[in-house]
Design a protein around this motif. Structure first.
Motif, PDB file in Angstrom:
ATOM      1  N   ARG A  38      -2.575  15.318  21.879  1.00  0.00           N
ATOM      2  CA  ARG A  38      -3.452  14.965  20.758  1.00  0.00           C
ATOM      3  C   ARG A  38      -2.938  13.680  20.115  1.00  0.00           C
ATOM      4  O   ARG A  38      -1.743  13.523  19.894  1.00  0.00           O
ATOM      5  N   LEU A  39      -3.865  12.749  19.828  1.00  0.00           N
ATOM      6  CA  LEU A  39      -3.500  11.492  19.194  1.00  0.00           C
ATOM      7  C   LEU A  39      -4.010  11.462  17.755  1.00  0.00           C
ATOM      8  O   LEU A  39      -5.207  11.592  17.509  1.00  0.00           O
ATOM      9  N   VAL A  40      -3.082  11.284  16.826  1.00  0.00           N
ATOM     10  CA  VAL A  40      -3.407  11.150  15.409  1.00  0.00           C
ATOM     11  C   VAL A  40      -3.002   9.748  14.969  1.00  0.00           C
ATOM     12  O   VAL A  40      -1.827   9.395  15.021  1.00  0.00           O
ATOM     13  N   VAL A  41      -3.972   8.947  14.560  1.00  0.00           N
ATOM     14  CA  VAL A  41      -3.685   7.596  14.070  1.00  0.00           C
ATOM     15  C   VAL A  41      -3.593   7.649  12.548  1.00  0.00           C
ATOM     16  O   VAL A  41      -4.462   8.223  11.885  1.00  0.00           O
ATOM     17  N   VAL A  42      -2.543   7.067  12.007  1.00  0.00           N
ATOM     18  CA  VAL A  42      -2.366   7.002  10.550  1.00  0.00           C
ATOM     19  C   VAL A  42      -2.449   5.530  10.148  1.00  0.00           C
ATOM     20  O   VAL A  42      -1.648   4.708  10.552  1.00  0.00           O
ATOM     21  N   ALA A  43      -3.462   5.175   9.347  1.00  0.00           N
ATOM     22  CA  ALA A  43      -3.698   3.773   9.003  1.00  0.00           C
ATOM     23  C   ALA A  43      -4.422   3.679   7.671  1.00  0.00           C
ATOM     24  O   ALA A  43      -5.476   4.303   7.495  1.00  0.00           O
ATOM     25  N   ASP A  44      -3.874   2.900   6.747  1.00  0.00           N
ATOM     26  CA  ASP A  44      -4.553   2.734   5.464  1.00  0.00           C
ATOM     27  C   ASP A  44      -5.754   1.810   5.605  1.00  0.00           C
ATOM     28  O   ASP A  44      -5.924   1.126   6.625  1.00  0.00           O
ATOM     29  N   HIS A  45      -6.579   1.776   4.569  1.00  0.00           N
ATOM     30  CA  HIS A  45      -7.875   1.083   4.656  1.00  0.00           C
ATOM     31  C   HIS A  45      -7.741  -0.418   4.877  1.00  0.00           C
ATOM     32  O   HIS A  45      -8.667  -1.049   5.402  1.00  0.00           O
ATOM     33  N   HIS A  66      -1.254  -1.896  13.641  1.00  0.00           N
ATOM     34  CA  HIS A  66      -1.326  -3.150  12.880  1.00  0.00           C
ATOM     35  C   HIS A  66      -2.745  -3.387  12.369  1.00  0.00           C
ATOM     36  O   HIS A  66      -2.944  -3.900  11.268  1.00  0.00           O
ATOM     37  N   GLY A  67      -3.733  -3.029  13.195  1.00  0.00           N
ATOM     38  CA  GLY A  67      -5.114  -3.250  12.794  1.00  0.00           C
ATOM     39  C   GLY A  67      -6.062  -2.314  13.514  1.00  0.00           C
ATOM     40  O   GLY A  67      -5.706  -1.686  14.511  1.00  0.00           O
ATOM     41  N   MET A  68      -7.281  -2.220  13.002  1.00  0.00           N
ATOM     42  CA  MET A  68      -8.322  -1.431  13.666  1.00  0.00           C
ATOM     43  C   MET A  68      -9.670  -2.078  13.377  1.00  0.00           C
ATOM     44  O   MET A  68      -9.941  -2.531  12.272  1.00  0.00           O
ATOM     45  N   SER A  69     -10.506  -2.105  14.405  1.00  0.00           N
ATOM     46  CA  SER A  69     -11.839  -2.680  14.255  1.00  0.00           C
ATOM     47  C   SER A  69     -12.752  -2.102  15.324  1.00  0.00           C
ATOM     48  O   SER A  69     -12.275  -1.527  16.311  1.00  0.00           O
ATOM     49  N   ALA A  70     -14.048  -2.252  15.111  1.00  0.00           N
ATOM     50  CA  ALA A  70     -15.018  -1.726  16.077  1.00  0.00           C
ATOM     51  C   ALA A  70     -14.870  -2.410  17.429  1.00  0.00           C
ATOM     52  O   ALA A  70     -14.987  -1.779  18.481  1.00  0.00           O
ATOM     53  N   GLU A 105       0.816  -1.223   0.000  1.00  0.00           N
ATOM     54  CA  GLU A 105       0.000   0.000   0.000  1.00  0.00           C
ATOM     55  C   GLU A 105       0.851   1.276   0.000  1.00  0.00           C
ATOM     56  O   GLU A 105       0.588   2.218   0.742  1.00  0.00           O
ATOM     57  N   LEU A 106       1.843   1.337  -0.860  1.00  0.00           N
ATOM     58  CA  LEU A 106       2.735   2.501  -0.871  1.00  0.00           C
ATOM     59  C   LEU A 106       1.996   3.779  -1.255  1.00  0.00           C
ATOM     60  O   LEU A 106       2.221   4.832  -0.647  1.00  0.00           O
ATOM     61  N   GLU A 107       1.144   3.708  -2.261  1.00  0.00           N
ATOM     62  CA  GLU A 107       0.413   4.902  -2.695  1.00  0.00           C
ATOM     63  C   GLU A 107      -0.479   5.419  -1.574  1.00  0.00           C
ATOM     64  O   GLU A 107      -0.552   6.628  -1.322  1.00  0.00           O
ATOM     65  N   GLU A 108      -1.170   4.505  -0.918  1.00  0.00           N
ATOM     66  CA  GLU A 108      -2.059   4.906   0.168  1.00  0.00           C
ATOM     67  C   GLU A 108      -1.273   5.532   1.323  1.00  0.00           C
ATOM     68  O   GLU A 108      -1.676   6.565   1.885  1.00  0.00           O
ATOM     69  N   LEU A 156     -11.236   3.026   2.003  1.00  0.00           N
ATOM     70  CA  LEU A 156     -12.087   2.614   3.123  1.00  0.00           C
ATOM     71  C   LEU A 156     -13.553   2.604   2.695  1.00  0.00           C
ATOM     72  O   LEU A 156     -14.052   3.575   2.130  1.00  0.00           O
ATOM     73  N   ALA A 157     -14.242   1.508   2.957  1.00  0.00           N
ATOM     74  CA  ALA A 157     -15.652   1.394   2.580  1.00  0.00           C
ATOM     75  C   ALA A 157     -16.504   2.396   3.354  1.00  0.00           C
ATOM     76  O   ALA A 157     -16.186   2.762   4.490  1.00  0.00           O
TER      77      ALA A 157
END
Length: 263
Positions: free
Chosen positions: A208-215, A180-184, A78-81, A241-242
């Motif tokens: 302040r927390l900024v999370v950087v994560a691709d879809h 590594h991952g994110m979910s509800a 996911e380099l572009e993302e 991201l859907a």
């Protein structure tokens, strides 16, 4: 011709399993075939459940919540993302700020952009992130980079009591966290229990927390939750991201930024 194709696919599977992830362009160069041929091979291998096909390449199948891909393996995915996410996240940093960057390939690409921002104070538990500032000429721009000590993980993070002790004494304006991952259900997670504790200390050092994560991180669950979704002030992700997943995140995170090329 069929035998040659099978031999080629055996090489692809071997490359993916040994490295964790490979890009289509790399496989095409290695095999001496077109990228279209490689993509067809990946389609076949994905149907056989021998690899997982991802945008631009393939990753190994059968990962568990404790599986931790190496930095090199993740850096080709996911380099572009990751680049558009990094560009959007960089806009949140102003000259002279005191910030923290966790280990990770997205934060590493962010660091390469932030090296151009003058007079930063940067705290990180990643050798790769620290090197990105150094090679990017941040020293000449008056930036100070503080690298914590600790034990190195497969993802090139420095973790453990030394890192945690150093981070707990700091007061940072913004912390940028790669996950590594994110979910509800599991929030933002990691496959490494010790890295979780270090990341918690980094989070707690910032205002302040900024999370950087691709879809592709959505729906992935590591064994240990770093933070609940609601703890993030900002999430920067990409347009892959859907809509339904975005709605879940927007219900928990104060500000969701969907990064797109040419921002």
């Amino acid at each position: 011709m069929s035998l040659l194709a099978e031999q080629r696919r055996e090489v692809i599977v071997e490359q993916v399993r040994s490295r964790g992830a490979v890009r289509v362009s790399e496989l095409a160069d290695h095999l001496g075939v077109s990228e279209m041929t490689v993509r067809r091979d990946l389609d076949v291998l994905a149907r056989r459940r021998l690899v997982d096909k991802v945008h631009g390449g393939a990753t190994a199948v059968g990962e568990h919540t404790t599986s931790e891909p190496g930095f090199a393996a993740k850096s080709v995915c996911e380099l572009e993302e990751k680049d558009v996410i990094a560009a959007a996240a960089a806009e949140l940093v102003t000259p002279g700020a005191a910030i923290g960057l966790s280990a990770g390939t997205t934060t590493w690409r962010l660091a390469r952009l932030l090296a151009a921002v003058p007079r930063l104070t940067v705290v990180t538990n990643s050798v790769a992130v620290a090197d990105a500032f150094h090679t990017g000429g941040a020293d000449a721009r008056g930036t100070t980079v503080i690298l914590t000590g600790g034990v190195r993980t497969p993802s090139e993070a420095l973790v453990g009591p030394v890192a945690i002790t150093a981070l707990r004494s700091l007061n940072l304006e913004t912390v940028f966290l790669g996950v590594h991952g994110m979910s509800a259900a599991a929030g933002f997670s990691t496959p490494n229990l010790t890295e979780r504790d270090t990341n918690r200390a980094l989070i707690e050092s910032g205002s302040r927390l900024v999370v950087v994560a691709d879809h592709t991180k959505w729906g992935t669950v590591g064994i240990s939750t770093i933070a609940e979704l609601s703890e993030a002030d900002v999430l920067v992700t990409d347009s892959g991201l859907a809509d339904a997943d975005r709605a879940v995140l927007e219900g928990e995170v104060d500000h969701v930024i969907i990064a797109r090329p040419g921002r």
